[in-house]
Write a protein that holds these residues in place. Structure first.
Motif, mmCIF file in Angstrom:
data_model
loop_
_atom_site.group_PDB
_atom_site.id
_atom_site.type_symbol
_atom_site.label_atom_id
_atom_site.label_comp_id
_atom_site.label_asym_id
_atom_site.label_seq_id
_atom_site.Cartn_x
_atom_site.Cartn_y
_atom_site.Cartn_z
ATOM 1 N N GLN A 176 52.151 29.581 86.490
ATOM 2 C CA GLN A 176 50.673 31.576 86.455
ATOM 3 C C GLN A 176 51.787 31.799 87.282
ATOM 4 O O GLN A 176 52.567 32.209 88.108
ATOM 5 C CB GLN A 176 50.380 30.312 87.089
ATOM 6 C CG GLN A 176 49.063 31.923 87.413
ATOM 7 C CD GLN A 176 47.439 30.657 87.844
ATOM 8 O OE1 GLN A 176 47.094 29.879 87.918
ATOM 9 N NE2 GLN A 176 47.605 31.737 89.420
ATOM 10 N N ARG A 231 45.792 32.941 82.036
ATOM 11 C CA ARG A 231 46.148 31.662 83.269
ATOM 12 C C ARG A 231 47.420 30.828 83.046
ATOM 13 O O ARG A 231 47.901 29.697 82.961
ATOM 14 C CB ARG A 231 44.875 30.735 82.826
ATOM 15 C CG ARG A 231 44.846 30.090 84.056
ATOM 16 C CD ARG A 231 43.200 28.733 83.993
ATOM 17 N NE ARG A 231 42.621 29.161 82.791
ATOM 18 C CZ ARG A 231 41.825 29.194 82.796
ATOM 19 N NH1 ARG A 231 41.085 29.664 83.585
ATOM 20 N NH2 ARG A 231 41.091 29.117 81.635
ATOM 21 N N SER A 243 40.493 25.992 85.955
ATOM 22 C CA SER A 243 40.606 25.848 84.139
ATOM 23 C C SER A 243 39.040 25.596 83.577
ATOM 24 O O SER A 243 38.730 25.270 84.301
ATOM 25 C CB SER A 243 41.580 24.193 84.947
ATOM 26 O OG SER A 243 40.918 23.164 85.262
ATOM 27 N N ASP A 277 40.705 35.079 80.128
ATOM 28 C CA ASP A 277 40.873 34.329 80.974
ATOM 29 C C ASP A 277 42.053 33.182 80.975
ATOM 30 O O ASP A 277 42.792 33.094 82.047
ATOM 31 C CB ASP A 277 39.659 33.946 81.871
ATOM 32 C CG ASP A 277 38.729 34.747 82.520
ATOM 33 O OD1 ASP A 277 39.440 35.498 82.937
ATOM 34 O OD2 ASP A 277 37.344 34.677 82.786
ATOM 35 N N LYS A 334 45.770 24.661 89.131
ATOM 36 C CA LYS A 334 46.341 25.889 88.715
ATOM 37 C C LYS A 334 47.099 25.634 87.981
ATOM 38 O O LYS A 334 47.768 24.496 87.179
ATOM 39 C CB LYS A 334 47.378 26.410 89.665
ATOM 40 C CG LYS A 334 47.455 27.656 89.848
ATOM 41 C CD LYS A 334 49.203 27.486 90.932
ATOM 42 C CE LYS A 334 49.366 29.537 91.229
ATOM 43 N NZ LYS A 334 50.380 29.446 92.575
ATOM 44 N N ASP A 387 41.963 26.068 77.396
ATOM 45 C CA ASP A 387 43.713 26.445 77.499
ATOM 46 C C ASP A 387 44.015 25.618 76.959
ATOM 47 O O ASP A 387 45.226 25.703 76.361
ATOM 48 C CB ASP A 387 43.722 25.280 78.892
ATOM 49 C CG ASP A 387 42.925 26.822 80.244
ATOM 50 O OD1 ASP A 387 43.030 27.867 80.244
ATOM 51 O OD2 ASP A 387 42.723 26.361 81.485
ATOM 52 N N GLU A 423 44.028 36.921 88.693
ATOM 53 C CA GLU A 423 43.191 36.493 88.451
ATOM 54 C C GLU A 423 41.778 36.442 89.269
ATOM 55 O O GLU A 423 41.436 37.190 90.184
ATOM 56 C CB GLU A 423 43.970 35.174 89.589
ATOM 57 C CG GLU A 423 44.916 35.167 88.333
ATOM 58 C CD GLU A 423 45.418 33.298 88.682
ATOM 59 O OE1 GLU A 423 45.345 32.487 87.354
ATOM 60 O OE2 GLU A 423 45.509 32.731 90.083
ATOM 61 N N GLU A 465 38.718 33.115 86.271
ATOM 62 C CA GLU A 465 40.353 33.264 86.198
ATOM 63 C C GLU A 465 40.979 31.736 86.190
ATOM 64 O O GLU A 465 41.688 31.447 85.723
ATOM 65 C CB GLU A 465 41.239 34.306 86.436
ATOM 66 C CG GLU A 465 42.191 34.354 84.782
ATOM 67 C CD GLU A 465 42.978 35.357 85.292
ATOM 68 O OE1 GLU A 465 44.230 35.144 84.956
ATOM 69 O OE2 GLU A 465 42.946 36.722 85.013
ATOM 70 N N ARG A 466 40.666 31.817 87.738
ATOM 71 C CA ARG A 466 41.648 31.103 88.249
ATOM 72 C C ARG A 466 41.261 29.066 88.139
ATOM 73 O O ARG A 466 41.607 28.626 87.774
ATOM 74 C CB ARG A 466 41.246 30.595 90.581
ATOM 75 C CG ARG A 466 42.383 32.351 90.327
ATOM 76 C CD ARG A 466 42.287 31.656 92.066
ATOM 77 N NE ARG A 466 41.263 32.233 92.992
ATOM 78 C CZ ARG A 466 40.756 33.534 93.278
ATOM 79 N NH1 ARG A 466 41.373 34.686 92.424
ATOM 80 N NH2 ARG A 466 39.335 34.076 92.803
#
Length: 634
Positions: free
Chosen positions: A201, A261, A221, A257, A197, A226, A214, A218-219
């Protein structure tokens, strides 16, 4: 306020460019991009840091290039990522060292064919040659020029291409000296690191997947993606503009996503990427924006859910387009100014007969509340008299109010008997408007009564609740009506009327409301957040008032009473329905401020009607209207 469809705005911009000059698309992009840059600057000033612009290759990406240029000129640190779905490879036999796309037409058509707003559509040149796509280039002449200008300011535009995230730029080191993608294997989607996570967020207002919360994907990583946003204080979403029709997949989905995130503030350009601009639906994945600036006009997808939820605060930038010509559908946002013009005038020398009398055919044993809410709401909106025809057994449970009660023959279960027909026929002939359906139940006697009575009604009539269920059983009972009916279904009731699934209604609320209006030759009020009111001619009003506290039993009965009361005062059915929805929502908003949304009940909404009307007469705008009507441009 007109809300054009994608096709309508595309046609308007194309003709306007042709009228002004073949290069006028560049002017429109400059105005749009500068306006968006001003909004970005305001957001940046609240939390200074690096701004990351994520751009597609279409004109929405071109807008992003303009935003990046102005921010750079204003001293804001900016990085720009140009995202392309095409798969890349180094051609060893290419002495120029250029990178071409493998199977580029197949790779890109799922998204980039729709990756464009329409600025410059009259003469924009696409930069695609011989089946290959140079993914470091923009697709249109306007976008290409603005990328070139940006790069002339020594702003590096890094290019992300295909699912493996090849970095097209020769220098793969980022500003911290790290190699972002050391090899192809490391760049692939790393499933082994799913589940982490991200700090910061967001969850509260973005906590449901159907409203862009989400997704399962998307949840998890995705470190390579990122990392692009770790140092950002603001992300500018310029991936896709209006006209997106295909599902977002692959690299585009990974980027979206990652944006969601990141927990960073997001400014969307024209519309959050991944939202269908006509229906508001999520096309596989969509950006959750804190603010959205749209150009020229609102888009239907910004005022229908889930697009309305994902857009955040809205702003409109005037880019100098002319008015939309008359065409269908004719979609408009209802505003306080329009409602104020619709409200009936009350002459000093008037009497109760001046404002008409309403007949509510409502209630059954156990459902007296529906009958009272609708009848009293009609009075609260200004009707002169309210008659309530209800089964005789209901009378003992009714309070002493300003409503005139008319007891009717009943069935053993305490609903309307078919024997009530003669009395009701007489009463309907004396009314200026009728409310039919709240709480009447649907046994066989009642259904027969409703079917027979509808053929005799010759004044404006609003049909709600069980009245709608009667029509769903026998749609032909509204055949050959003269257009005096207003139907107020919620999505499930409209699904019954159109014999389809609720998901079909919710996926295209505007067009489904128009479809029902044309089928039944009636005004349709499709209830829910951003209530849609449509008539058979394709005219539509979107309602900006209301709140989640109004999702409570009896709220629809209050709406029926408000519309019925306006009809009794000789307001046109379409106007009465659209204005009624606005008044209803405004009343709920006023009471929610007084007692909080969670405790709101239908009786509170009824009580708030006079206060809502007073606020409308004073010109008080809804929150949504205030977002953009107070400043038509930045």
């Amino acid at each position: 306020m007109r809300i054009p469809t994608t096709e309508q705005i595309r046609d308007l911009e194309s003709k306007w460019i042709a009228h002004c000059d073949g290069n006028w698309g560049q002017v429109l992009m400059e105005i749009a991009g500068r306006g968006a840059a001003i909004r970005a600057l305001r957001m940046w000033q609240e939390n200074p840091g690096e701004v990351v612009v994520v751009a597609g290759r279409g004109n929405n990406g071109g807008d992003g290039m303009v935003v990046a240029r102005y921010l750079t000129l204003w001293g804001v640190p900016v990085s720009v990522w140009l995202v392309s779905q095409a798969r890349q490879k180094n051609e060893s036999d290419d002495n120029t060292g250029s990178i071409k796309a493998e199977n580029s037409q197949e790779a890109e058509k799922a998204i980039t064919a729709s990756d464009t707003t329409q600025k410059g559509s009259a003469k924009s040149a696409t930069i695609e040659r011989g089946g290959d796509v140079d993914v470091a280039e923009m697709k249109t002449a306007e976008g290409k020029l603005n990328k070139t200008i940006l790069e002339s300011l020594d702003v590096s535009v890094k290019v992300l291409a295909h699912e493996a995230f090849y970095l097209v730029e020769r220098d793969t080191d980022d500003k911290h000296g790290r190699n972002i993608f050391e090899d192809e294997e490391a760049a692939l989607f790393d499933r082994s690191k799913h589940g982490r996570k991200q700090p910061g967020q967001r969850d509260s207002r973005h906590n449901r997947e159907e409203h862009g919360g989400e997704s399962e994907h998307e949840r998890h990583s995705d470190p390579n993606v990122d990392e692009l946003f770790e140092g950002a204080s603001l992300i500018v979403d310029a991936l896709f503009g209006t006209g997106l029709e295909k599902q977002v997949e692959g690299l585009y989905k990974r980027v979206i996503d990652a944006i969601n995130r990141s927990g960073k503030r997001v400014l969307a350009i024209d519309i959050p990427s991944g939202i269908n601009s006509d229906t508001g639906q999520i096309m596989g994945a969509a950006v959750r924006a804190d603010q959205t600036v749209t150009f020229g006009y609102l888009k239907p997808g910004l005022v229908t859910h889930p697009g309305a939820t994902l857009a955040g605060d809205l702003g409109i930038i005037d880019i100098g387009l002319p008015e939309i010509p008359e065409s269908t559908p004719d979609i408009n946002l209802m505003t306080v100014e329009i409602v104020r013009e619709i409200l009936p005038v009350r002459p000093v020398d008037s009497h109760k007969g001046s404002f008409g009398h309403v007949l509510a055919i409502a209630g059954s044993v156990g459902m007296a509340g529906a009958a009272m809410l609708s009848s009293m709401s009609a009075l609260r909106v200004g009707a002169g008299l309210a008659f309530l025809a209800t089964p005789r057994a209901v009378l003992s449970s009714l309070p002493a109010e300003e409503v005139i009660y008319k007891p009717m023959p009943e069935t053993e279960s305490g609903t309307f008997s078919k024997d009530a027909y003669a009395q009701l026929k007489t009463l309907t002939s004396q009314a200026q408007s009728i409310i039919l359906g709240p709480g009447i139940g649907l046994n066989d006697d009642t259904f027969e009564l409703v079917s027979k009575l509808l053929n005799d009604i010759d004044c404006p009539c609003i049909i709600d609740a069980d009245g709608l269920n009667a029509i769903a059983k026998k749609p032909e009972i509204l055949e050959n009506n003269d257009g005096q009916f207003v139907l107020t279904p919620h999505p499930k009731e409209l699904a019954r009327l159109l014999d389809c699934e609720v998901s079909e209604i919710q996926s295209d609320r505007i067009n489904m409301a128009i479809k029902a209006a044309q089928k039944f030759n009636a005004v349709i009020v499709l209830k829910g957040s951003m209530t849609v009111t449509a008539n058979p001619e394709g005219e539509v009003f979107i309602n900006p008032t209301g709140n989640a506290g109004m999702a409570t039993a009896g709220a629809g009965d209050v709406l029926s009473g408000i519309i019925g009361g306006l009809l009794a005062q000789h307001v046109d059915p379409f106007q009465a329905a659209a204005a009624g929805a606005y008044i209803h929502g405004r009343s709920g908003d006023i009471l929610a401020e007084e007692i909080d949304e969670s405790g709101l009940v239908a009786g509170d909404i009824k009580r708030g009607i006079p206060f809502a009307i007073a606020s409308i007469k004073n010109g008080q705008r809804s929150n949504l209207e205030s977002m953009f009507l107070s400043e038509s441009s930045d």
